[in-house]
Scaffold this motif. Structure first.
Motif, mmCIF file in Angstrom:
data_model
loop_
_atom_site.group_PDB
_atom_site.id
_atom_site.type_symbol
_atom_site.label_atom_id
_atom_site.label_comp_id
_atom_site.label_asym_id
_atom_site.label_seq_id
_atom_site.Cartn_x
_atom_site.Cartn_y
_atom_site.Cartn_z
ATOM 1 N N TYR A 1 -37.564 70.789 58.646
ATOM 2 C CA TYR A 1 -37.097 70.641 57.268
ATOM 3 C C TYR A 1 -38.098 69.786 56.500
ATOM 4 C CZ TYR A 1 -32.478 72.332 58.727
ATOM 5 O OH TYR A 1 -31.423 73.093 59.213
ATOM 6 N N ASP A 2 -38.609 70.305 55.408
ATOM 7 C CA ASP A 2 -39.492 69.525 54.549
ATOM 8 C C ASP A 2 -38.664 68.507 53.775
ATOM 9 O OD1 ASP A 2 -41.687 71.013 55.374
ATOM 10 O OD2 ASP A 2 -41.525 72.439 53.717
ATOM 11 N N CYS A 3 -39.052 67.255 53.828
ATOM 12 C CA CYS A 3 -38.317 66.194 53.137
ATOM 13 C C CYS A 3 -39.216 64.983 52.973
ATOM 14 C CB CYS A 3 -37.048 65.825 53.901
ATOM 15 S SG CYS A 3 -37.340 65.229 55.582
ATOM 16 N N ASP A 4 -38.870 64.116 52.018
ATOM 17 C CA ASP A 4 -39.625 62.871 51.855
ATOM 18 C C ASP A 4 -38.815 61.641 52.253
ATOM 19 O OD1 ASP A 4 -37.880 62.391 49.710
ATOM 20 O OD2 ASP A 4 -39.305 63.162 48.233
ATOM 21 N N THR A 5 -37.540 61.852 52.619
ATOM 22 C CA THR A 5 -36.671 60.729 52.961
ATOM 23 C C THR A 5 -35.719 61.114 54.092
ATOM 24 O OG1 THR A 5 -36.718 60.002 50.646
ATOM 25 C CG2 THR A 5 -35.011 59.052 52.057
ATOM 26 N N LEU A 6 -35.609 60.230 55.076
ATOM 27 C CA LEU A 6 -34.633 60.386 56.154
ATOM 28 C C LEU A 6 -33.747 59.147 56.143
ATOM 29 C CD1 LEU A 6 -33.461 61.711 58.729
ATOM 30 C CD2 LEU A 6 -35.236 60.498 60.037
ATOM 31 N N ILE A 7 -32.467 59.355 55.878
ATOM 32 C CA ILE A 7 -31.498 58.258 55.836
ATOM 33 C C ILE A 7 -30.666 58.283 57.115
ATOM 34 C CG2 ILE A 7 -29.450 57.369 54.656
ATOM 35 C CD1 ILE A 7 -30.652 58.303 52.037
ATOM 36 N N LEU A 8 -30.591 57.146 57.795
ATOM 37 C CA LEU A 8 -29.887 57.044 59.069
ATOM 38 C C LEU A 8 -28.517 56.414 58.874
ATOM 39 C CD1 LEU A 8 -32.852 55.644 61.205
ATOM 40 C CD2 LEU A 8 -32.209 58.035 60.873
ATOM 41 N N SER A 9 -27.486 57.111 59.313
ATOM 42 C CA SER A 9 -26.113 56.588 59.278
ATOM 43 C C SER A 9 -25.495 56.838 60.649
ATOM 44 C CB SER A 9 -25.310 57.278 58.172
ATOM 45 O OG SER A 9 -23.992 56.787 58.130
ATOM 46 N N VAL A 10 -25.974 56.069 61.614
ATOM 47 C CA VAL A 10 -25.702 56.380 63.019
ATOM 48 C C VAL A 10 -24.939 55.270 63.739
ATOM 49 C CG1 VAL A 10 -27.578 58.022 63.293
ATOM 50 C CG2 VAL A 10 -28.057 55.591 63.525
ATOM 51 N N GLY A 11 -24.143 54.536 62.982
ATOM 52 C CA GLY A 11 -23.286 53.562 63.642
ATOM 53 C C GLY A 11 -23.598 52.128 63.256
ATOM 54 N N LEU A 12 -22.599 51.276 63.444
ATOM 55 C CA LEU A 12 -22.685 49.858 63.119
ATOM 56 C C LEU A 12 -22.431 49.021 64.362
ATOM 57 C CD1 LEU A 12 -20.528 50.035 59.866
ATOM 58 C CD2 LEU A 12 -23.024 49.889 59.968
ATOM 59 N N ILE A 13 -23.076 47.868 64.419
ATOM 60 C CA ILE A 13 -22.950 46.970 65.562
ATOM 61 C C ILE A 13 -22.568 45.587 65.058
ATOM 62 C CG2 ILE A 13 -24.084 46.004 67.604
ATOM 63 C CD1 ILE A 13 -26.192 48.217 67.300
ATOM 64 N N PRO A 14 -21.508 44.967 65.584
ATOM 65 C CA PRO A 14 -21.174 43.596 65.178
ATOM 66 C C PRO A 14 -22.364 42.653 65.353
ATOM 67 C CG PRO A 14 -19.350 44.542 66.395
ATOM 68 C CD PRO A 14 -20.489 45.527 66.499
ATOM 69 N N GLU A 15 -22.541 41.762 64.395
ATOM 70 C CA GLU A 15 -23.673 40.821 64.365
ATOM 71 C C GLU A 15 -23.325 39.584 65.187
ATOM 72 O OE1 GLU A 15 -27.060 40.174 64.026
ATOM 73 O OE2 GLU A 15 -26.855 41.189 62.096
ATOM 74 N N ALA B 1 -17.714 35.202 60.847
ATOM 75 C CA ALA B 1 -17.432 36.280 59.892
ATOM 76 C C ALA B 1 -18.756 36.874 59.397
ATOM 77 C CB ALA B 1 -16.599 35.750 58.732
ATOM 78 N N MET B 2 -19.668 37.134 60.341
ATOM 79 C CA MET B 2 -21.024 37.562 59.982
ATOM 80 C C MET B 2 -21.139 39.047 59.696
ATOM 81 S SD MET B 2 -20.963 35.064 62.571
ATOM 82 C CE MET B 2 -21.601 35.729 64.097
ATOM 83 N N GLY B 3 -20.061 39.793 59.925
ATOM 84 C CA GLY B 3 -20.119 41.225 59.646
ATOM 85 C C GLY B 3 -20.855 42.001 60.713
ATOM 86 N N CYS B 4 -21.461 43.113 60.317
ATOM 87 C CA CYS B 4 -22.145 43.965 61.284
ATOM 88 C C CYS B 4 -23.482 44.442 60.714
ATOM 89 C CB CYS B 4 -21.275 45.169 61.662
ATOM 90 S SG CYS B 4 -20.759 46.161 60.244
#
Length: 414
Positions: free
Chosen positions: A246-260, A116-119
């Motif tokens: 695009y000028d920015c100071d932060t890039l947040i990645l939400s590109v998928g999950l992988i089972p652990e 039950a380790m999640g992803c």
């Protein structure tokens, strides 16, 4: 080292591990232990302070910490052993579990093991985005940890790559904290997350979502200064001439999950190339007898309620295994056809009703899901829509099965 015997060792103290432990205890299996690497049980829910959890399981809307506390409090009330700050570093096919904590190394010999380790999240390295390596590039889960658990702001001008649910939720969260979220970019021609999050987290705050776009360059020295975004073609290749900075100071990645599943591999568990989780039968038992898997380590769920319900069904089978060291043989193969990305479980016995879980690879409207065997339709379900972000479930009554031949699950447009 002499291993400590346990009826069941549960690896992971998140929603799947807690729900399965409580169900086991209630059904008479009390010699169990939960091993959790974090300081507190509850898993990822502890940092998910938004609501929307619990509608299916508890018939009311809860925040992530509230949902987790329902199970944590009940587990503690029952006296279920939960060992935190402990990382499982070894698992054999004979169910020998080795764990390490700051104070000691422990081994457990289990009659059954529940994975039950999640992803985990896909990182920049998995995407191979070219450019510099400045600070300010992080996954959505890391950003959520800093903001919600550590009360630390991660940036002021934000670009989000990927329209996964956590990314869209963080777009809203960052906006509420005073940041400017410039846009969300998605490489697919359709959103990756749930429609409700598109509406509540993006549209309600005027945050634009660009489909068929991706980040093709990262720029900055000590801190991120800008990113380059390009449109992509049907093969997800950047289209020359479409680049925009695009000028920015932060890039947040939400590109998928992988089972652990590093521990699963150590135990010789076979993984499904489609889900990246273990191959399992109707009991959520892997191909290694006595090792079971449930929750996001098996396949990524869109609702935590489904994680808990799946873990409880899994626990029912574990009870039978612990008492007899055997389960009905699952000889009937389950095959996914058409635009279905996967179907779980992959094998059934035909001796009990089974809940199938599945996802489509692309959005569909006015479609029909069918389960058939030997050319005969056993179950038919009409769907107004089916999208990759939402898991579909359907129950197959065992009485409908006529043979041991494969069962085929198909979804098609009408």
């Amino acid at each position: 080292m002499n291993p400590v015997h346990k009826s069941v060792v549960i690896i992971g103290g998140g929603p799947a591990g807690l729900a399965s432990a409580i169900r086991l205890y209630e059904k008479g299996i009390k010699d169990i232990v939960i091993l959790e690497r974090e300081h507190h049980p509850g898993g990822i829910l502890r940092q998910c302070i938004h609501d929307g959890f619990g509608l299916t399981r508890f018939k009311e809307t809860l925040s992530g910490p509230e949902y987790a506390s329902r199970f944590v409090d009940q587990a503690k009330k029952l006296g279920i052993e939960i060992i935190t700050d402990t990382t499982v570093i070894g698992l054999t096919k004979d169910r020998l579990v080795t764990s390490a904590s700051p104070n000691e190394l422990l081994q457990y010999q289990a009659d059954a093991v529940i994975l039950a380790m999640g992803c985990r999240e896909r990182t920049r390295g998995a995407l191979s985005i070219p450019g510099e390596r400045p600070a300010g590039v992080m996954t959505a889960g890391v950003a959520q940890t800093y903001v919600n658990l550590k009360n630390t702001m991660v940036g002021r001008n934000v670009i989000i790559l990927g329209s996964g649910d956590i990314g869209m939720i963080m777009a809203r969260r960052m906006t509420l904290e005073g940041a400017k979220v410039l846009a969300v970019f998605e490489i697919q021609p359709y959103p990756s997350g749930l429609p409700r999050n598109i509406e509540q987290c993006l549209n309600d705050y005027g945050i634009p979502l660009y489909l068929s776009h991706t980040v093709t360059g990262i720029h900055g020295k000590s801190r991120l200064e800008s990113v380059t975004v390009s449109e992509v073609d049907e093969n997800f290749k950047p289209i020359p001439g479409t680049e925009k900075d695009y000028d920015c100071d932060t890039l947040i990645l939400s590109v998928g999950l992988i089972p652990e599943n590093e521990l699963s591999l150590k135990a010789g568990v076979n993984l499904d190339p489609r889900t990246k989780g273990p191959l399992v039968d109707e009991n959520c038992q892997t191909m290694v007898p006595g090792i079971f898997a449930g929750g996001n380590v098996l396949h990524v769920h869109d609702l935590v309620d489904f994680v808990s319900l799946e873990a409880e069904r899994l626990a029912d089978a574990v009870v039978d295994w612990v008492k007899t060291q055997e389960l009905p043989e699952c000889e009937i193969a389950v095959e996914a056809e058409g635009p279905l990305g996967y179907v779980l479980p992959e094998a059934i016995s035909g001796e009990k009703d089974v809940t199938f879980s599945m996802r489509v690879r692309r959005p569909m409207k006015n479609c029909r899901l069918t389960i058939s065997q030997d050319g005969e339709v056993l179950v038919s379900k009409k769907l107004k829509k089916a999208i990759p972000a939402e898991m579909e479930q359907v129950v197959l009554p065992h009485a409908k099965l006529k043979s041991k031949n494969p069962v085929k699950v198909v979804i098609c447009g009408e």
